[in-house]
Write a protein that holds these residues in place. Structure first.
Motif, PDB file in Angstrom:
ATOM      1  N   THR A 233     -56.021 -32.477  49.441  1.00 34.54           N
ATOM      2  CA  THR A 233     -55.315 -31.913  48.287  1.00 34.54           C
ATOM      3  C   THR A 233     -54.890 -30.464  48.510  1.00 34.54           C
ATOM      4  N   GLY A 234     -55.470 -29.808  49.510  1.00 37.49           N
ATOM      5  CA  GLY A 234     -55.098 -28.422  49.775  1.00 37.49           C
ATOM      6  C   GLY A 234     -56.177 -27.698  50.542  1.00 37.49           C
TER       7      GLY A 234
ATOM      8  N   PHE B 273     -60.062 -25.294  56.540  1.00 37.17           N
ATOM      9  CA  PHE B 273     -60.977 -25.991  55.650  1.00 37.17           C
ATOM     10  C   PHE B 273     -60.148 -26.601  54.530  1.00 37.17           C
ATOM     11  N   PHE B 274     -60.338 -27.902  54.315  1.00 38.21           N
ATOM     12  CA  PHE B 274     -59.548 -28.618  53.323  1.00 38.21           C
ATOM     13  C   PHE B 274     -60.420 -29.244  52.250  1.00 38.21           C
ATOM     14  N   GLU B 275     -59.881 -29.285  51.040  1.00 39.92           N
ATOM     15  CA  GLU B 275     -60.443 -30.080  49.969  1.00 39.92           C
ATOM     16  C   GLU B 275     -59.773 -31.442  50.030  1.00 39.92           C
TER      17      GLU B 275
ATOM     18  N   ALA C 139     -50.029 -26.294  55.150  1.00 45.22           N
ATOM     19  CA  ALA C 139     -50.866 -25.365  55.911  1.00 45.22           C
ATOM     20  C   ALA C 139     -50.886 -25.657  57.403  1.00 45.22           C
ATOM     21  N   VAL C 140     -50.793 -26.919  57.785  1.00 51.89           N
ATOM     22  CA  VAL C 140     -50.972 -27.287  59.186  1.00 51.89           C
ATOM     23  C   VAL C 140     -50.165 -28.538  59.518  1.00 51.89           C
TER      24      VAL C 140
END
Length: 137
Positions: free
Chosen positions: A60-61, A121-123, A90-91
């Protein structure tokens, strides 16, 4: 003569002990944060790859808290074969492994390294119950 004998012994050993000669399969590693040690290393159970892929698909982000690594819990390194594409704002990379950060009473987060070894780091929203069950966590 000695070289021929050594070569014959190596070939013979490859047939008798193929696991010793072949490349080692990547393993899931479970690192306990409190002790600072790997507490278990095991061959990847069949459904763990799918669970990791579902987690990646449910990103989710970016994780926004200051300190993504807790003082208690586990880091679970899951090798991915084949690698899984992660593409978001982000990536944009292929992940050959993911690391799940599992802290008691908190939602898990996912750590990924990109092609240039930067850490993200991702949620995510996927439930890791099946992964925890497969790894006995």
């Amino acid at each position: 003569m000695i070289r021929k004998w050594v070569a014959v012994c190596v070939v013979f050993a490859a047939f008798i002990f193929p696991q010793a000669v072949s490349a080692e399969q990547p393993k899931v590693e479970i690192f306990q944060i409190e002790t600072g040690r790997v507490v278990r290393s095991t061959l990847k159970p069949p459904n763990v790859q799918k669970e990791a892929e579902k987690s990646i698909a449910s990103i989710t982000g970016l994780y926004k808290k200051a300190s993504p690594l807790p003082k208690k819990g586990y880091l679970v390194k899951v090798p991915l074969d084949p690698a899984v594409k992660i593409e978001n704002s982000a990536v944009n990379t292929l992940a050959s492994e993911v690391i799940f950060v599992l802290e008691p009473n908190q939602k898990p987060i996912m750590m990924v390294f990109d092609n240039e070894n930067r850490t993200y780091f991702f949620e995510f929203t996927h439930d890791l119950t099946l992964l925890r069950k497969a790894l006995q966590l």
